[in-house]
Design a protein around this motif. Structure first.
Motif, mmCIF file in Angstrom:
data_model
loop_
_atom_site.group_PDB
_atom_site.id
_atom_site.type_symbol
_atom_site.label_atom_id
_atom_site.label_comp_id
_atom_site.label_asym_id
_atom_site.label_seq_id
_atom_site.Cartn_x
_atom_site.Cartn_y
_atom_site.Cartn_z
ATOM 1 N N ASN A 1 0.806 -1.218 0.000
ATOM 2 C CA ASN A 1 0.000 0.000 0.000
ATOM 3 C C ASN A 1 0.841 1.271 0.000
ATOM 4 O OD1 ASN A 1 0.249 -1.248 2.841
ATOM 5 N ND2 ASN A 1 -0.085 0.917 3.298
ATOM 6 N N HIS A 2 2.128 1.174 0.317
ATOM 7 C CA HIS A 2 2.990 2.366 0.306
ATOM 8 C C HIS A 2 3.614 2.626 -1.058
ATOM 9 C CE1 HIS A 2 3.549 3.661 4.607
ATOM 10 N NE2 HIS A 2 2.922 2.506 4.783
ATOM 11 N N ASP A 3 3.551 1.662 -1.978
ATOM 12 C CA ASP A 3 4.462 1.656 -3.118
ATOM 13 C C ASP A 3 4.035 2.447 -4.346
ATOM 14 O OD1 ASP A 3 6.570 0.154 -2.039
ATOM 15 O OD2 ASP A 3 5.525 -1.728 -2.416
ATOM 16 N N MET A 4 2.743 2.779 -4.489
ATOM 17 C CA MET A 4 2.297 3.373 -5.746
ATOM 18 C C MET A 4 1.393 4.580 -5.509
ATOM 19 S SD MET A 4 1.386 -0.153 -7.822
ATOM 20 C CE MET A 4 0.008 -0.496 -6.735
ATOM 21 N N GLU A 5 1.527 5.579 -6.396
ATOM 22 C CA GLU A 5 0.650 6.760 -6.387
ATOM 23 C C GLU A 5 0.493 7.310 -4.973
ATOM 24 O OE1 GLU A 5 -2.976 5.623 -8.268
ATOM 25 O OE2 GLU A 5 -2.037 5.255 -10.208
ATOM 26 N N ASN A 6 1.621 7.488 -4.316
ATOM 27 C CA ASN A 6 1.620 7.863 -2.906
ATOM 28 C C ASN A 6 1.934 9.353 -2.750
ATOM 29 O OD1 ASN A 6 1.959 8.078 -0.131
ATOM 30 N ND2 ASN A 6 2.975 6.105 0.051
ATOM 31 N N GLN B 1 -5.847 4.766 -3.235
ATOM 32 C CA GLN B 1 -6.206 4.446 -1.863
ATOM 33 C C GLN B 1 -6.035 5.617 -0.902
ATOM 34 O OE1 GLN B 1 -3.205 1.566 -0.410
ATOM 35 N NE2 GLN B 1 -2.099 2.159 -2.237
ATOM 36 N N TYR B 2 -5.129 6.530 -1.198
ATOM 37 C CA TYR B 2 -4.846 7.595 -0.237
ATOM 38 C C TYR B 2 -5.913 8.680 -0.221
ATOM 39 C CZ TYR B 2 -0.473 5.493 1.011
ATOM 40 O OH TYR B 2 0.466 4.620 1.499
ATOM 41 N N TYR C 1 -8.512 5.221 5.486
ATOM 42 C CA TYR C 1 -7.806 4.016 5.881
ATOM 43 C C TYR C 1 -7.224 3.321 4.658
ATOM 44 C CZ TYR C 1 -10.348 4.682 10.237
ATOM 45 O OH TYR C 1 -10.854 5.205 11.386
ATOM 46 N N VAL C 2 -6.168 2.577 4.892
ATOM 47 C CA VAL C 2 -5.512 1.879 3.795
ATOM 48 C C VAL C 2 -5.801 0.388 3.923
ATOM 49 C CG1 VAL C 2 -3.339 1.529 2.588
ATOM 50 C CG2 VAL C 2 -3.724 3.644 3.842
ATOM 51 N N HIS C 3 -6.946 0.002 3.401
ATOM 52 C CA HIS C 3 -7.351 -1.401 3.422
ATOM 53 C C HIS C 3 -6.817 -2.109 2.177
ATOM 54 C CE1 HIS C 3 -10.500 -1.054 6.623
ATOM 55 N NE2 HIS C 3 -10.435 0.200 6.247
ATOM 56 N N GLY C 4 -6.920 -3.430 2.212
ATOM 57 C CA GLY C 4 -6.642 -4.211 1.026
ATOM 58 C C GLY C 4 -7.932 -4.843 0.524
ATOM 59 N N ARG C 5 -8.021 -5.060 -0.777
ATOM 60 C CA ARG C 5 -9.236 -5.640 -1.353
ATOM 61 C C ARG C 5 -8.895 -6.640 -2.446
ATOM 62 N NH1 ARG C 5 -12.545 -0.243 -3.099
ATOM 63 N NH2 ARG C 5 -12.650 0.820 -1.091
ATOM 64 N N LEU C 6 -9.770 -7.619 -2.588
ATOM 65 C CA LEU C 6 -9.806 -8.481 -3.767
ATOM 66 C C LEU C 6 -11.265 -8.646 -4.165
ATOM 67 C CD1 LEU C 6 -7.254 -11.386 -3.129
ATOM 68 C CD2 LEU C 6 -7.058 -9.542 -4.798
ATOM 69 N N PHE C 7 -11.629 -8.161 -5.348
ATOM 70 C CA PHE C 7 -13.000 -8.290 -5.821
ATOM 71 C C PHE C 7 -13.189 -9.628 -6.545
ATOM 72 C CE2 PHE C 7 -12.803 -3.663 -5.281
ATOM 73 C CZ PHE C 7 -13.993 -3.444 -4.607
ATOM 74 N N ARG C 8 -14.443 -9.959 -6.814
ATOM 75 C CA ARG C 8 -14.771 -11.281 -7.348
ATOM 76 C C ARG C 8 -14.121 -11.586 -8.703
ATOM 77 N NH1 ARG C 8 -19.471 -10.134 -4.383
ATOM 78 N NH2 ARG C 8 -19.700 -11.608 -2.658
ATOM 79 N N PRO C 9 -13.997 -10.630 -9.629
ATOM 80 C CA PRO C 9 -13.315 -10.979 -10.885
ATOM 81 C C PRO C 9 -11.898 -11.508 -10.666
ATOM 82 C CG PRO C 9 -14.504 -8.914 -11.132
ATOM 83 C CD PRO C 9 -14.573 -9.261 -9.679
ATOM 84 N N ASN D 1 -10.017 -7.111 2.814
ATOM 85 C CA ASN D 1 -11.481 -7.046 2.694
ATOM 86 C C ASN D 1 -12.196 -6.771 4.019
ATOM 87 O OD1 ASN D 1 -10.941 -7.681 0.073
ATOM 88 N ND2 ASN D 1 -12.448 -9.299 -0.103
ATOM 89 N N MET D 2 -11.602 -5.907 4.864
ATOM 90 C CA MET D 2 -12.248 -5.557 6.125
ATOM 91 C C MET D 2 -12.953 -4.200 6.046
ATOM 92 S SD MET D 2 -11.840 -8.075 8.145
ATOM 93 C CE MET D 2 -12.251 -7.395 9.752
ATOM 94 N N GLU D 3 -12.939 -3.572 4.892
ATOM 95 C CA GLU D 3 -13.589 -2.268 4.743
ATOM 96 C C GLU D 3 -15.097 -2.463 4.634
ATOM 97 O OE1 GLU D 3 -12.909 1.939 2.382
ATOM 98 O OE2 GLU D 3 -11.895 0.131 1.713
#
Length: 461
Positions: free
Chosen positions: A118-123, A187-188, A192-200, A244-246
């Protein structure tokens, strides 16, 4: 040919075959490297202020990664896996430094695979510290990240998810690794900086992993965010540590659905980072057990990493923790750097205590009562329970300090304190469960641990 020579040749052949079946790996996570061109030496006022509220030691991050790189180039594992947060805040200069170092490691014969954190891109926090001021510096987009690290996984992909850029590789015969990008675009803009994985992406995982498994390969995964709790009440105190806690996001699959998809696809082991803890835990699903091996931050105390060996013939995997300070807490040196890393963990008191108390608190008082004992517990969490941190002693110290703090903060006497201790879902129960879970590994499993402080897991195809 004599019988003796024939036997010796057979034995030599057996040794060569056994070695050929062994895959050696290292895992280093959350390296958070900050290129030295991005801050003043001696440190300026802006940099000092920023570091006082950062759990990482960015000022020494290059030094720490250089130490690790030296170890990796000496041991020459077949694979090195880095599950995200390669840089402090996504600075292009830091990424370019990392790519150069990874090239050196690969030149020694080790294949390197990375995913973004989460720190690595478009920060927008990508800055240079200049005296009393900060100056924005270029970060990288997702496409630029893949270009910089194209030689460290992306160009070898046998399958790529069109939604997230997640990819799968076949690094050695008999093994597939699904490398997941769990980060949120832009994300910024969120608090909060959550992680996600959607169904696709879950659909892609199932198709790719199932294909690899049907080809006779073991399949493991690598993701930045954790796929399950590693200590009790983690979902309350640190919900952003997990995937996926958001809440309130449309069509976002629950964490359990992600776990079921992985095990249904034949993935029973995932390597994670993000939370900066050294911990192994697992959960039971309808399709078998899923184990989450979280590796701590190389830039944080005590600079942990992992060694792993997989026997392709049997599926047995051996996982060992190591740190740049050695493997025994009693032998960790009281160097300035080690002390600085421990001191940074005390900042967590300011994050946890308001949640524990459920109200505004005087942080000066809270810090004076709780910083030292809580710091010992947090050091244990960061280092991993296999390192033997005298759990009862630390737990007792934390609870005694919390008793004193509660009596002071709420002006309680001994009678009222007993009421607080028995209050359901009250602050005392929260801190008791939190510290006990950290020290005794309530949620994390101990069934894999051996007497030599290693974990043994058997993969299946």
């Amino acid at each position: 040919m004599s019988k003796k020579i024939f036997v010796l040749l057979l034995m030599a052949g057996a040794v060569i075959y056994a070695k050929a079946q062994q895959v050696t790996m290292m895992v280093a996570s959350d390296t958070h490297v900050m290129d030295k061109s991005l801050f003043d030496i001696p440190y300026g006022e802006a940099f000092i202020k920023a570091m006082q509220q950062d759990l990482k030691v960015a000022e020494s991050s290059q030094q720490l990664f250089e130490q690790f790189a030296t170890i990796a180039m000496r041991e020459r594992p077949q694979l090195l896996l880095i599950p995200g947060d390669l840089t402090k805040d996504g600075e292009r200069a830091s990424h370019e430094y990392m790519a150069r170092k990874l090239k050196e490691i690969e030149a020694g014969g080790t294949k390197v695979y990375v995913i973004p954190g989460n720190h690595d891109m478009e920060n927008p926090k990508a800055v240079r510290y200049n005296g009393t001021k900060t100056e924005r510096v270029p970060s990288v987009s997702e496409a630029e990240f893949r270009e910089i690290y194209k030689d460290y996984g992306y160009s070898e992909a046998v399958s790529t998810d069109s939604v997230t850029g997640s990819y799968m590789v076949y690094p050695v015969p008999g093994l597939a690794i699904v490398c997941l990008n769990t980060n949120i675009p832009n994300q910024y803009k969120s608090r909060y900086v959550h992680g996600r994985l959607f169904r696709p992406t879950l659909t892609w995982i199932e198709r790719a992993a199932t294909k690899a498994r049907l080809e006779g390969r073991y399949v493991i995964a690598m993701a930045h965010h954790e796929l399950m709790q590693h200590h009790n009440q983690e979902d309350y105190f640190a919900p952003t540590a997990m995937l996926n806690m958001e809440r309130g996001v449309k069509n976002l699959p629950a964490l359990k659905e992600v776990q079921e998809t992985l095990t249904r696809s034949g993935i029973h082991l995932v390597l994670t980072g993000h939370y900066h803890i050294q911990s192994v835990t697992d959960t039971e699903t309808l399709h078998g057990r899923l184990t989450d091996i979280s590796t701590g931050s190389l830039a944080g105390f005590p600079s942990p990493y992992r060694r792993m060996t997989l026997n392709i013939a049997t599926g047995k995997m051996r996982i060992t923790s190591a740190t740049l300070y050695g493997n025994k807490p009693s032998r960790w040196p009281a160097t300035d750097l080690a002390m600085k890393q421990r001191d940074r963990l005390r900042y967590m008191v300011q994050l946890y205590v308001p949640k524990i108390m459920g109200q505004k608190v005087n942080m000066t008082d809270a810090y004076s009562y709780l910083a030292e004992p809580f710091n010992k517990a947090l050091c244990a969490l960061a280092a991993g329970d296999e390192n033997g941190h005298q759990p009862k002693q630390v737990y007792d110290q934390c609870m005694k300090a919390f008793d004193s703090y509660v009596c002071h903060a709420l002006n309680y006497n001994a009678i009222n304190l007993n009421k607080v201790r028995t209050e359901k879902n009250g602050p005392y129960q929260k801190v008791r469960d939190l510290i006990r879970s950290i020290m005794y590994n309530y949620v994390g499993t101990t069934k894999h641990i051996n007497t030599d402080n290693t974990y043994q897991i058997t993969l299946r195809k």
